[in-house]
Scaffold this active site. Structure first.
Site, PDB file in Angstrom:
ATOM      1  N   ASP A  46       0.833  -1.198   0.000  1.00 17.43           N
ATOM      2  CA  ASP A  46       0.000   0.000   0.000  1.00 17.43           C
ATOM      3  C   ASP A  46       0.873   1.256   0.000  1.00 17.43           C
ATOM      4  OD1 ASP A  46      -2.905   1.089   0.669  1.00 17.43           O
ATOM      5  OD2 ASP A  46      -1.500   2.172   1.950  1.00 17.43           O
ATOM      6  N   TYR A  51       3.014   9.976   0.504  1.00 16.60           N
ATOM      7  CA  TYR A  51       4.092   9.430   1.341  1.00 16.60           C
ATOM      8  C   TYR A  51       5.482   9.801   0.795  1.00 16.60           C
ATOM      9  CZ  TYR A  51       0.172   6.441   2.900  1.00 16.60           C
ATOM     10  OH  TYR A  51      -1.039   5.974   3.332  1.00 16.60           O
ATOM     11  N   LYS A  76      -2.248   6.107  -4.188  1.00 13.65           N
ATOM     12  CA  LYS A  76      -3.385   7.010  -3.931  1.00 13.65           C
ATOM     13  C   LYS A  76      -3.100   8.401  -4.482  1.00 13.65           C
ATOM     14  CE  LYS A  76      -3.693   4.673   0.550  1.00 13.65           C
ATOM     15  NZ  LYS A  76      -2.296   4.507   0.984  1.00 13.65           N
ATOM     16  N   HIS A 108      -7.110   9.716  -2.096  1.00  8.71           N
ATOM     17  CA  HIS A 108      -6.567   9.585  -0.738  1.00  8.71           C
ATOM     18  C   HIS A 108      -7.478  10.220   0.303  1.00  8.71           C
ATOM     19  CE1 HIS A 108      -2.513   9.129   1.540  1.00  8.71           C
ATOM     20  NE2 HIS A 108      -3.510   8.952   2.352  1.00  8.71           N
TER      21      HIS A 108
HETATM   22  N1  NAP Z   1      -5.446   6.273   3.750  1.00  3.00           N
HETATM   23  C1  NAP Z   1      -4.927   6.941   4.758  1.00  3.00           C
HETATM   24  O1  NAP Z   1      -5.243   8.117   4.990  1.00  3.00           O
HETATM   25  C2  NAP Z   1      -3.937   6.234   5.647  1.00  3.00           C
HETATM   26  C3  NAP Z   1      -3.615   6.781   6.903  1.00  3.00           C
HETATM   27  C4  NAP Z   1      -2.714   6.085   7.707  1.00  3.00           C
HETATM   28  C5  NAP Z   1      -2.136   4.913   7.260  1.00  3.00           C
HETATM   29  N2  NAP Z   1      -2.443   4.435   6.016  1.00  3.00           N
HETATM   30  C6  NAP Z   1      -1.798   3.197   5.484  1.00  3.00           C
HETATM   31  O2  NAP Z   1      -1.873   2.162   6.427  1.00  3.00           O
HETATM   32  C7  NAP Z   1      -0.556   1.718   6.791  1.00  3.00           C
HETATM   33  C8  NAP Z   1      -0.548   1.233   8.214  1.00  3.00           C
HETATM   34  O3  NAP Z   1      -1.011   2.250   9.059  1.00  3.00           O
HETATM   35  P1  NAP Z   1      -0.728   2.253  10.616  1.00  3.00           P
HETATM   36  O4  NAP Z   1       0.708   2.498  10.844  1.00  3.00           O
HETATM   37  O5  NAP Z   1      -1.709   3.163  11.220  1.00  3.00           O
HETATM   38  O6  NAP Z   1      -1.045   0.720  10.997  1.00  3.00           O
HETATM   39  P2  NAP Z   1      -1.133   0.037  12.441  1.00  3.00           P
HETATM   40  O7  NAP Z   1      -1.233  -1.412  12.136  1.00  3.00           O
HETATM   41  O8  NAP Z   1      -2.162   0.651  13.293  1.00  3.00           O
HETATM   42  O9  NAP Z   1       0.225   0.396  13.136  1.00  3.00           O
HETATM   43  C9  NAP Z   1       1.452  -0.133  12.708  1.00  3.00           C
HETATM   44  C10 NAP Z   1       2.416   0.055  13.860  1.00  3.00           C
HETATM   45  O10 NAP Z   1       1.977  -0.799  14.902  1.00  3.00           O
HETATM   46  C11 NAP Z   1       3.075  -1.137  15.672  1.00  3.00           C
HETATM   47  N3  NAP Z   1       2.765  -2.453  16.250  1.00  3.00           N
HETATM   48  C12 NAP Z   1       2.416  -3.586  15.602  1.00  3.00           C
HETATM   49  N4  NAP Z   1       2.200  -4.610  16.450  1.00  3.00           N
HETATM   50  C13 NAP Z   1       2.398  -4.096  17.675  1.00  3.00           C
HETATM   51  C14 NAP Z   1       2.345  -4.653  18.972  1.00  3.00           C
HETATM   52  N5  NAP Z   1       2.019  -5.970  19.184  1.00  3.00           N
HETATM   53  N6  NAP Z   1       2.626  -3.837  20.019  1.00  3.00           N
HETATM   54  C15 NAP Z   1       2.945  -2.533  19.822  1.00  3.00           C
HETATM   55  N7  NAP Z   1       3.026  -1.949  18.608  1.00  3.00           N
HETATM   56  C16 NAP Z   1       2.753  -2.724  17.550  1.00  3.00           C
HETATM   57  C17 NAP Z   1       4.240  -1.212  14.697  1.00  3.00           C
HETATM   58  O11 NAP Z   1       5.368  -0.696  15.357  1.00  3.00           O
HETATM   59  P3  NAP Z   1       6.883  -1.010  14.848  1.00  3.00           P
HETATM   60  O12 NAP Z   1       7.120  -0.121  13.659  1.00  3.00           O
HETATM   61  O13 NAP Z   1       7.669  -0.649  16.050  1.00  3.00           O
HETATM   62  O14 NAP Z   1       6.911  -2.462  14.495  1.00  3.00           O
HETATM   63  C18 NAP Z   1       3.816  -0.336  13.523  1.00  3.00           C
HETATM   64  O15 NAP Z   1       4.602   0.822  13.342  1.00  3.00           O
HETATM   65  C19 NAP Z   1       0.309   2.929   6.504  1.00  3.00           C
HETATM   66  O16 NAP Z   1       1.666   2.594   6.342  1.00  3.00           O
HETATM   67  C20 NAP Z   1      -0.317   3.414   5.217  1.00  3.00           C
HETATM   68  O17 NAP Z   1       0.089   2.603   4.119  1.00  3.00           O
HETATM   69  C21 NAP Z   1      -3.352   5.067   5.225  1.00  3.00           C
END
Ligand code: NAP
Length: 291
Positions: A46, A51, A76, A108
């Site tokens: 994704d 980004y 996006k 997006h």
């Molecule tokens: N469309 C939009 O507007 C939008 C907005 C936000 C995100 N996104 C997309 O979605 C992707 C993921 O978003 P997100 O980062 O919000 O996803 P998320 O799954 O909520 O968070 C990922 C983070 O969770 C941490 N994590 C995972 N397992 C864990 C655990 N057991 N304990 C503690 N921390 C844990 C990881 O840390 P570590 O890095 O330390 O492993 C990682 O950085 C983005 O990269 C992007 O591609 C889209």
């Protein structure tokens, strides 16, 4: 399997778990992590223009050695400069990604196209780039019901997906949106799925996640944690999940969810009930919760 296909309303399908190049990788070179994610078994990637790392997503795809046909790649549309078309913008992304097409192209955020009638016009251009084969599927992100209605009115191709922040602490407020999407066959794709673990710690869902993780760990030799339970909760609801990490070690952790036994109906209901006690939304604070 993490690449279990979820069917979309245009006849294509998307692998259930995706690896994102935003949030922790936002603005960073994602090549090594993308290649590692693909080598670990994740085929859904994704990306987004916003980004500012599409080149490194493309480089990671190349470095992974995986054939293009076995990968599912999303990007996006961020915004358009004066005179720029959706086609111009997608072609620029494809050049950075070193791809001939993406599998999924999303708007997006609707707030980038606020002028009256603009979203509808942008969606017509999305239909055209799909017809041209520059993207296999088209969808949206961060849309609420009002904006979905706007593009559905007159659409010849409905969006396949709405990618939104989704986890137990937004469950109640996004109920109407999810129901509207179900009526129109629009799949929910979540980001922010792990929010209860580190963006909204200490909430009512925590003890339920711990109890369920313990129960799952007692079913075999694999140890499951609260993050796995959050992913499984989404899987049970038919939601496509995009997560990410900056740590290679976390990839194996994510992949381990593939063989986890299903949650029970009681466990799902307990997470729903605990999640409904709080409202915590981290992203897109400028968007309304409902409609
Ligand atoms: N469309 C939009 O507007 C939008 C907005 C936000 C995100 N996104 C997309 O979605 C992707 C993921 O978003 P997100 O980062 O919000 O996803 P998320 O799954 O909520 O968070 C990922 C983070 O969770 C941490 N994590 C995972 N397992 C864990 C655990 N057991 N304990 C503690 N921390 C844990 C990881 O840390 P570590 O890095 O330390 O492993 C990682 O950085 C983005 O990269 C992007 O591609 C889209």
């Amino acid at each position: 399997m993490v690449d279990t296909p979820i069917k979309l309303n245009d006849g294509t399908s998307i692998p259930w778990l995706g690896f994102g190049t935003g949030t922790i990788l936002y603005g960073k070179n994602a090549e090594l992590m993308v290649a590692a994610a693909v080598r670990a078994g994740i085929t859904h990637l994704d990306g987004a223009q916003a980004y500012t790392n599409e080149e490194s997503l493309g480089a990671g795809i190349t470095a992974s050695g995986k054939p293009r046909s076995e990968l599912y790649v999303t990007t996006k549309l961020h915004q358009l400069d004066a005179g720029e078309t959706v086609r111009d913008s997608l072609l620029a992304s494809l050049k950075k990604l070193k791809l001939d097409y993406v599998d999924l192209f999303l708007i997006h955020t609707p707030t980038a196209f606020k002028e009256p009638g603009r979203l509808k016009e942008i969606w017509k251009q999305f239909e055209a780039v799909k017809a041209e084969g520059l993207t296999k599927s088209i969808g949206v992100s961060n849309f609420r019901i009002t904006q979905l209605k706007e593009i559905l009115d007159g659409a010849t191709v409905p969006p396949v997906i709405n990618q939104i922040e989704y986890h137990p602490y937004v469950l109640k407020d996004l109920k109407a949106l999810r129901e509207f999407q179900a009526q129109h066959g629009i799949v929910t794709e979540s980001y922010g799925a792990q929010s209860p673990l580190f963006r909204a710690k200490g909430g009512p869902v925590d003890p339920v996640l711990t109890r369920v993780a313990q129960r799952l760990s007692e079913t075999g030799s694999q140890q499951y944690n609260e993050g796995h339970v959050l992913l499984l909760w989404q899987r049970e609801k038919g939601i496509v999940v995009v997560t990410t990490t900056a740590k290679e070690s976390r990839l194996a952790d994510y992949i381990a969810v593939a063989n986890a036994p299903p949650l029970t109906q009681e466990e799902i209901a307990a997470i729903d009930e605990a999640g409904s006690q709080w409202h915590r939304r981290h992203f897109t604070a400028f968007m309304p919760d409902t409609d």
